[in-house]
Design a protein around this motif. Sequence first.
Motif, PDB file in Angstrom:
ATOM      1  N   ILE A  46       5.991   9.893   1.268  1.00  0.00           N
ATOM      2  CA  ILE A  46       6.398   9.793   2.673  1.00  0.00           C
ATOM      3  C   ILE A  46       6.337  11.191   3.269  1.00  0.00           C
ATOM      4  CG2 ILE A  46       8.253   9.208   4.279  1.00  0.00           C
ATOM      5  CD1 ILE A  46       9.221   7.144   2.254  1.00  0.00           C
ATOM      6  N   THR A  47       5.367  11.415   4.135  1.00  0.00           N
ATOM      7  CA  THR A  47       5.147  12.752   4.686  1.00  0.00           C
ATOM      8  C   THR A  47       6.016  13.031   5.909  1.00  0.00           C
ATOM      9  OG1 THR A  47       3.291  11.871   5.978  1.00  0.00           O
ATOM     10  CG2 THR A  47       2.790  12.847   3.824  1.00  0.00           C
ATOM     11  N   ALA A  48       6.393  11.996   6.635  1.00  0.00           N
ATOM     12  CA  ALA A  48       7.223  12.182   7.829  1.00  0.00           C
ATOM     13  C   ALA A  48       7.794  10.833   8.236  1.00  0.00           C
ATOM     14  CB  ALA A  48       6.407  12.764   8.978  1.00  0.00           C
ATOM     15  N   PRO A  85      -0.138   9.370   3.476  1.00  0.00           N
ATOM     16  CA  PRO A  85      -1.549   9.739   3.659  1.00  0.00           C
ATOM     17  C   PRO A  85      -2.473   8.547   3.927  1.00  0.00           C
ATOM     18  CG  PRO A  85      -0.593  10.983   1.855  1.00  0.00           C
ATOM     19  CD  PRO A  85       0.422   9.955   2.238  1.00  0.00           C
ATOM     20  N   VAL A  86      -2.103   7.343   3.494  1.00  0.00           N
ATOM     21  CA  VAL A  86      -3.009   6.196   3.636  1.00  0.00           C
ATOM     22  C   VAL A  86      -2.633   5.261   4.789  1.00  0.00           C
ATOM     23  CG1 VAL A  86      -3.620   6.235   1.194  1.00  0.00           C
ATOM     24  CG2 VAL A  86      -1.739   4.760   1.976  1.00  0.00           C
ATOM     25  N   ASN A 132       0.812  -1.222   0.000  1.00  0.00           N
ATOM     26  CA  ASN A 132       0.000   0.000   0.000  1.00  0.00           C
ATOM     27  C   ASN A 132       0.840   1.263   0.000  1.00  0.00           C
ATOM     28  OD1 ASN A 132      -2.276  -1.579   0.073  1.00  0.00           O
ATOM     29  ND2 ASN A 132      -2.698  -1.285   2.253  1.00  0.00           N
ATOM     30  N   ILE A 133       2.112   1.122   0.339  1.00  0.00           N
ATOM     31  CA  ILE A 133       2.986   2.301   0.384  1.00  0.00           C
ATOM     32  C   ILE A 133       3.381   2.755  -1.021  1.00  0.00           C
ATOM     33  CG2 ILE A 133       5.246   1.139   0.501  1.00  0.00           C
ATOM     34  CD1 ILE A 133       5.983   3.155   2.738  1.00  0.00           C
ATOM     35  N   LEU A 137       6.251  -3.801   8.890  1.00  0.00           N
ATOM     36  CA  LEU A 137       4.815  -3.997   9.077  1.00  0.00           C
ATOM     37  C   LEU A 137       4.067  -2.818   8.450  1.00  0.00           C
ATOM     38  CD1 LEU A 137       5.017  -5.045  12.846  1.00  0.00           C
ATOM     39  CD2 LEU A 137       4.811  -6.590  10.880  1.00  0.00           C
ATOM     40  N   TRP A 138       2.745  -2.931   8.379  1.00  0.00           N
ATOM     41  CA  TRP A 138       1.928  -1.866   7.807  1.00  0.00           C
ATOM     42  C   TRP A 138       0.707  -1.621   8.681  1.00  0.00           C
ATOM     43  CZ3 TRP A 138       2.270   1.940   4.437  1.00  0.00           C
ATOM     44  CH2 TRP A 138       1.110   2.567   4.002  1.00  0.00           C
ATOM     45  N   GLN A 139       0.339  -0.356   8.842  1.00  0.00           N
ATOM     46  CA  GLN A 139      -0.861  -0.002   9.585  1.00  0.00           C
ATOM     47  C   GLN A 139      -1.627   1.075   8.830  1.00  0.00           C
ATOM     48  OE1 GLN A 139      -1.936  -1.514  12.329  1.00  0.00           O
ATOM     49  NE2 GLN A 139      -3.795  -0.275  12.352  1.00  0.00           N
ATOM     50  N   GLU A 140      -2.939   0.859   8.693  1.00  0.00           N
ATOM     51  CA  GLU A 140      -3.767   1.847   8.009  1.00  0.00           C
ATOM     52  C   GLU A 140      -3.812   3.154   8.808  1.00  0.00           C
ATOM     53  OE1 GLU A 140      -5.067   1.381   5.024  1.00  0.00           O
ATOM     54  OE2 GLU A 140      -4.200  -0.638   4.992  1.00  0.00           O
ATOM     55  N   ALA A 141      -4.008   4.262   8.125  1.00  0.00           N
ATOM     56  CA  ALA A 141      -4.087   5.570   8.775  1.00  0.00           C
ATOM     57  C   ALA A 141      -5.270   5.616   9.739  1.00  0.00           C
ATOM     58  CB  ALA A 141      -4.222   6.663   7.725  1.00  0.00           C
ATOM     59  N   GLY A 142      -5.086   6.348  10.831  1.00  0.00           N
ATOM     60  CA  GLY A 142      -6.165   6.552  11.779  1.00  0.00           C
ATOM     61  C   GLY A 142      -6.250   5.528  12.885  1.00  0.00           C
TER      62      GLY A 142
END
Length: 269
Positions: free
Chosen positions: A49-51, A64-65, A43-44, A115-120
Amino acid sequence: MPELPEVEVSRLGISPHAEGQIVTRIEVRQPKLRWPVPETIKNIEGQTITAIERRAKYLLLHTPVGYAIVHLGMSGSLRVLPNATAPEKHDHVDLHLASGKLIRYNDPRRFGAWLWQEAGSDHPALAKLGPEPLTDDFNVEYLLEKANGKRTVLKSFIMDNAVVVGVGNIYANESLFTSRIHPKRPAGKLTREEAEKLVAVIKSVLTTAIKQGGTTLKDFTQTDGKPGYFAQELQVYGKEGKPCPVCGEELEGVKIGQRATVFCPNCQI
Protein backbone atom coordinates in the motif's frame (compact mmCIF):
# COMPACT_ATOMS: atom_id res chain seq x y z
CA MET A 1 -23.97 8.35 8.24
CA PRO A 2 -20.25 9.02 7.81
CA GLU A 3 -19.70 12.32 6.01
CA LEU A 4 -16.50 13.83 4.63
CA PRO A 5 -14.90 14.69 8.01
CA GLU A 6 -15.55 11.19 9.37
CA VAL A 7 -14.11 9.61 6.22
CA GLU A 8 -11.06 11.87 6.40
CA VAL A 9 -10.58 10.93 10.06
CA SER A 10 -10.80 7.27 9.02
CA ARG A 11 -8.05 7.92 6.45
CA LEU A 12 -5.89 9.61 9.06
CA GLY A 13 -6.55 6.76 11.49
CA ILE A 14 -5.55 3.85 9.27
CA SER A 15 -2.80 5.47 7.19
CA PRO A 16 0.04 5.17 9.77
CA HIS A 17 -0.70 1.45 10.12
CA ALA A 18 -1.24 0.61 6.44
CA GLU A 19 0.96 2.82 4.26
CA GLY A 20 4.17 1.03 3.30
CA GLN A 21 2.74 -2.33 4.39
CA ILE A 22 2.41 -5.45 2.24
CA VAL A 23 -1.08 -6.94 2.04
CA THR A 24 -0.63 -10.64 2.77
CA ARG A 25 -4.31 -11.54 2.34
CA ILE A 26 -7.74 -10.03 1.86
CA GLU A 27 -10.59 -11.91 3.48
CA VAL A 28 -14.09 -11.17 2.21
CA ARG A 29 -16.73 -12.79 4.41
CA GLN A 30 -19.68 -10.94 2.88
CA PRO A 31 -19.36 -10.07 -0.82
CA LYS A 32 -22.88 -8.64 -1.09
CA LEU A 33 -22.42 -5.02 -0.12
CA ARG A 34 -23.87 -1.99 -1.95
CA TRP A 35 -22.26 -3.50 -5.05
CA PRO A 36 -20.85 -7.04 -5.18
CA VAL A 37 -17.21 -7.16 -4.11
CA PRO A 38 -15.35 -8.07 -7.35
CA GLU A 39 -13.04 -11.06 -7.56
CA THR A 40 -10.36 -8.66 -8.80
CA ILE A 41 -10.08 -7.27 -5.25
CA LYS A 42 -7.70 -10.23 -4.74
CA ASN A 43 -5.18 -8.34 -6.89
CA ILE A 44 -4.24 -6.37 -3.80
CA GLU A 45 -2.68 -9.46 -2.21
CA GLY A 46 1.11 -9.33 -2.23
CA GLN A 47 1.08 -5.62 -3.02
CA THR A 48 2.44 -2.74 -0.97
CA ILE A 49 0.00 0.00 0.00
CA THR A 50 1.84 3.06 -1.27
CA ALA A 51 -0.70 5.70 -0.21
CA ILE A 52 -4.21 6.11 1.14
CA GLU A 53 -6.13 8.95 -0.46
CA ARG A 54 -9.64 10.30 0.13
CA ARG A 55 -11.76 11.37 -2.84
CA ALA A 56 -15.16 12.67 -1.75
CA LYS A 57 -16.39 9.95 0.64
CA TYR A 58 -14.28 7.22 -0.99
CA LEU A 59 -10.98 5.95 0.40
CA LEU A 60 -8.46 4.86 -2.23
CA LEU A 61 -5.86 2.31 -1.13
CA HIS A 62 -3.15 2.67 -3.77
CA THR A 63 -0.74 -0.08 -4.82
CA PRO A 64 1.62 -0.37 -7.83
CA VAL A 65 -0.94 -2.48 -9.76
CA GLY A 66 -4.17 -0.65 -8.89
CA TYR A 67 -6.23 0.60 -6.02
CA ALA A 68 -8.99 -0.62 -3.73
CA ILE A 69 -11.94 1.76 -3.39
CA VAL A 70 -13.66 1.74 -0.01
CA HIS A 71 -16.95 3.48 0.79
CA LEU A 72 -18.33 3.43 4.33
CA GLY A 73 -21.96 3.72 3.22
CA MET A 74 -24.39 4.60 6.01
CA SER A 75 -22.98 2.52 8.85
CA GLY A 76 -19.50 1.36 7.88
CA SER A 77 -16.32 1.75 9.91
CA LEU A 78 -12.66 0.72 9.73
CA ARG A 79 -10.55 -0.59 12.60
CA VAL A 80 -6.89 -1.51 13.07
CA LEU A 81 -6.60 -4.80 14.98
CA PRO A 82 -4.17 -7.68 15.57
CA ASN A 83 -4.33 -10.27 12.78
CA ALA A 84 -5.61 -12.97 15.12
CA THR A 85 -8.66 -10.98 16.27
CA ALA A 86 -11.77 -13.11 15.76
CA PRO A 87 -14.45 -11.51 13.56
CA GLU A 88 -17.82 -10.53 14.95
CA LYS A 89 -21.19 -10.02 13.32
CA HIS A 90 -21.08 -7.45 10.47
CA ASP A 91 -17.26 -7.73 10.12
CA HIS A 92 -17.33 -8.22 6.35
CA VAL A 93 -13.80 -7.55 5.04
CA ASP A 94 -10.32 -7.98 6.57
CA LEU A 95 -7.14 -6.65 4.98
CA HIS A 96 -4.27 -8.62 6.56
CA LEU A 97 -0.91 -6.84 6.67
CA ALA A 98 2.64 -8.16 6.95
CA SER A 99 3.04 -6.14 10.15
CA GLY A 100 0.75 -8.53 12.01
CA LYS A 101 -2.18 -6.12 11.97
CA LEU A 102 -5.34 -6.03 9.91
CA ILE A 103 -7.70 -3.36 8.66
CA ARG A 104 -11.24 -4.56 9.47
CA TYR A 105 -14.37 -3.28 7.75
CA ASN A 106 -17.62 -3.48 9.73
CA ASP A 107 -20.94 -2.50 8.15
CA PRO A 108 -24.26 -3.51 9.77
CA ARG A 109 -26.42 -2.10 6.95
CA ARG A 110 -24.11 -3.23 4.10
CA PHE A 111 -24.54 -0.01 2.11
CA GLY A 112 -20.80 0.46 1.79
CA ALA A 113 -18.48 -0.90 -0.89
CA TRP A 114 -15.12 -2.50 -1.66
CA LEU A 115 -14.17 -2.15 -5.33
CA TRP A 116 -11.00 -2.51 -7.41
CA GLN A 117 -9.55 -0.45 -10.25
CA GLU A 118 -6.46 -1.22 -12.31
CA ALA A 119 -3.64 1.34 -12.25
CA GLY A 120 -3.70 4.06 -14.87
CA SER A 121 -7.47 4.50 -15.10
CA ASP A 122 -10.32 6.01 -13.12
CA HIS A 123 -13.24 4.07 -11.72
CA PRO A 124 -16.67 5.18 -13.00
CA ALA A 125 -17.72 5.97 -9.42
CA LEU A 126 -15.10 8.75 -9.36
CA ALA A 127 -15.58 10.09 -12.88
CA LYS A 128 -18.14 12.87 -12.36
CA LEU A 129 -17.15 14.21 -8.96
CA GLY A 130 -16.78 17.93 -8.37
CA PRO A 131 -13.81 19.58 -6.63
CA GLU A 132 -12.78 18.85 -3.07
CA PRO A 133 -14.17 21.57 -0.78
CA LEU A 134 -10.90 22.10 1.08
CA THR A 135 -8.85 22.76 -2.07
CA ASP A 136 -8.32 25.99 -4.02
CA ASP A 137 -10.45 24.56 -6.84
CA PHE A 138 -13.52 25.24 -4.72
CA ASN A 139 -13.63 29.02 -4.76
CA VAL A 140 -16.02 31.94 -5.21
CA GLU A 141 -15.64 32.21 -8.99
CA TYR A 142 -16.25 28.50 -9.42
CA LEU A 143 -19.34 28.51 -7.16
CA LEU A 144 -20.90 31.51 -8.89
CA GLU A 145 -20.28 29.97 -12.31
CA LYS A 146 -21.92 26.67 -11.30
CA ALA A 147 -24.85 28.48 -9.64
CA ASN A 148 -25.53 30.87 -12.51
CA GLY A 149 -29.13 30.49 -13.70
CA LYS A 150 -29.81 27.47 -11.48
CA ARG A 151 -33.26 27.16 -9.90
CA THR A 152 -32.13 24.32 -7.64
CA VAL A 153 -32.46 25.28 -3.97
CA LEU A 154 -29.12 26.03 -2.31
CA LYS A 155 -29.31 23.17 0.18
CA SER A 156 -29.56 20.61 -2.63
CA PHE A 157 -27.07 22.54 -4.78
CA ILE A 158 -24.20 22.42 -2.29
CA MET A 159 -24.96 18.75 -1.52
CA ASP A 160 -24.61 17.81 -5.20
CA ASN A 161 -21.34 15.88 -5.60
CA ALA A 162 -21.07 17.12 -9.17
CA VAL A 163 -20.86 20.69 -7.78
CA VAL A 164 -18.64 20.05 -4.76
CA VAL A 165 -17.96 16.77 -2.99
CA GLY A 166 -18.48 15.91 0.63
CA VAL A 167 -20.87 18.60 1.86
CA GLY A 168 -23.29 16.16 3.45
CA ASN A 169 -26.56 16.91 5.17
CA ILE A 170 -25.19 17.88 8.57
CA TYR A 171 -22.62 20.28 7.19
CA ALA A 172 -24.98 21.78 4.61
CA ASN A 173 -27.37 22.68 7.41
CA GLU A 174 -24.62 24.16 9.55
CA SER A 175 -22.92 26.05 6.71
CA LEU A 176 -26.11 27.71 5.48
CA PHE A 177 -27.04 28.73 9.01
CA THR A 178 -23.63 30.24 9.71
CA SER A 179 -23.77 32.02 6.34
CA ARG A 180 -27.30 33.31 7.15
CA ILE A 181 -28.65 31.96 3.85
CA HIS A 182 -32.08 30.31 3.57
CA PRO A 183 -31.77 26.67 2.43
CA LYS A 184 -34.63 27.08 -0.08
CA ARG A 185 -33.09 30.05 -1.87
CA PRO A 186 -32.53 29.27 -5.58
CA ALA A 187 -28.81 28.78 -6.26
CA GLY A 188 -28.99 31.30 -9.11
CA LYS A 189 -29.95 34.05 -6.64
CA LEU A 190 -26.69 33.75 -4.73
CA THR A 191 -24.85 37.07 -4.59
CA ARG A 192 -21.06 37.42 -4.76
CA GLU A 193 -20.94 38.53 -1.13
CA GLU A 194 -22.98 35.51 -0.07
CA ALA A 195 -20.85 33.17 -2.19
CA GLU A 196 -17.70 34.50 -0.54
CA LYS A 197 -19.21 33.86 2.86
CA LEU A 198 -20.55 30.40 1.97
CA VAL A 199 -17.27 29.14 0.48
CA ALA A 200 -15.33 30.32 3.53
CA VAL A 201 -17.84 28.83 5.96
CA ILE A 202 -17.99 25.42 4.23
CA LYS A 203 -14.20 25.20 4.40
CA SER A 204 -14.19 26.30 8.06
CA VAL A 205 -16.98 23.96 9.19
CA LEU A 206 -15.40 20.91 7.54
CA THR A 207 -11.90 21.75 8.77
CA THR A 208 -13.15 22.16 12.34
CA ALA A 209 -15.04 18.86 12.17
CA ILE A 210 -11.92 17.04 10.97
CA LYS A 211 -9.84 18.57 13.77
CA GLN A 212 -12.42 17.57 16.38
CA GLY A 213 -12.51 14.05 14.98
CA GLY A 214 -8.75 13.85 15.21
CA THR A 215 -9.01 13.57 18.98
CA THR A 216 -10.48 10.06 18.55
CA LEU A 217 -7.72 8.63 16.35
CA LYS A 218 -6.52 6.35 19.15
CA ASP A 219 -9.83 4.47 18.81
CA PHE A 220 -8.64 2.94 15.55
CA THR A 221 -6.43 0.53 17.50
CA GLN A 222 -8.93 -0.33 20.23
CA THR A 223 -11.19 -3.37 20.12
CA ASP A 224 -14.44 -1.70 21.11
CA GLY A 225 -16.34 1.49 20.28
CA LYS A 226 -16.70 3.34 17.01
CA PRO A 227 -13.66 5.01 15.43
CA GLY A 228 -13.40 8.45 14.01
CA TYR A 229 -16.67 9.94 15.21
CA PHE A 230 -16.48 13.13 17.19
CA ALA A 231 -18.75 14.96 19.59
CA GLN A 232 -20.19 17.55 17.25
CA GLU A 233 -21.12 20.99 18.50
CA LEU A 234 -23.99 21.64 16.13
CA GLN A 235 -25.92 24.89 15.99
CA VAL A 236 -29.08 23.81 14.15
CA TYR A 237 -28.92 20.25 12.81
CA GLY A 238 -31.31 18.03 14.78
CA LYS A 239 -32.62 21.00 16.80
CA GLU A 240 -35.98 21.70 15.17
CA GLY A 241 -38.30 23.52 17.59
CA LYS A 242 -35.47 24.76 19.79
CA PRO A 243 -34.47 28.45 20.02
CA CYS A 244 -32.02 29.81 17.47
CA PRO A 245 -28.59 30.21 19.13
CA VAL A 246 -28.31 33.70 17.59
CA CYS A 247 -31.74 35.36 17.84
CA GLY A 248 -33.85 33.01 19.96
CA GLU A 249 -36.49 32.44 17.24
CA GLU A 250 -37.84 28.89 17.07
CA LEU A 251 -35.89 26.80 14.56
CA GLU A 252 -38.02 25.33 11.78
CA GLY A 253 -37.67 21.96 10.10
CA VAL A 254 -38.56 20.92 6.54
CA LYS A 255 -37.65 18.14 4.12
CA ILE A 256 -35.49 19.13 1.15
CA GLY A 257 -34.61 16.30 -1.20
CA GLN A 258 -35.93 13.87 1.44
CA ARG A 259 -33.31 15.12 3.90
CA ALA A 260 -34.00 16.76 7.24
CA THR A 261 -33.34 20.50 7.05
CA VAL A 262 -33.36 22.88 10.01
CA PHE A 263 -33.07 26.65 9.72
CA CYS A 264 -33.88 29.93 11.45
CA PRO A 265 -36.71 31.83 9.68
CA ASN A 266 -35.41 35.09 11.12
CA CYS A 267 -31.63 34.81 10.57
CA GLN A 268 -31.63 33.01 7.23
CA ILE A 269 -33.04 34.95 4.29
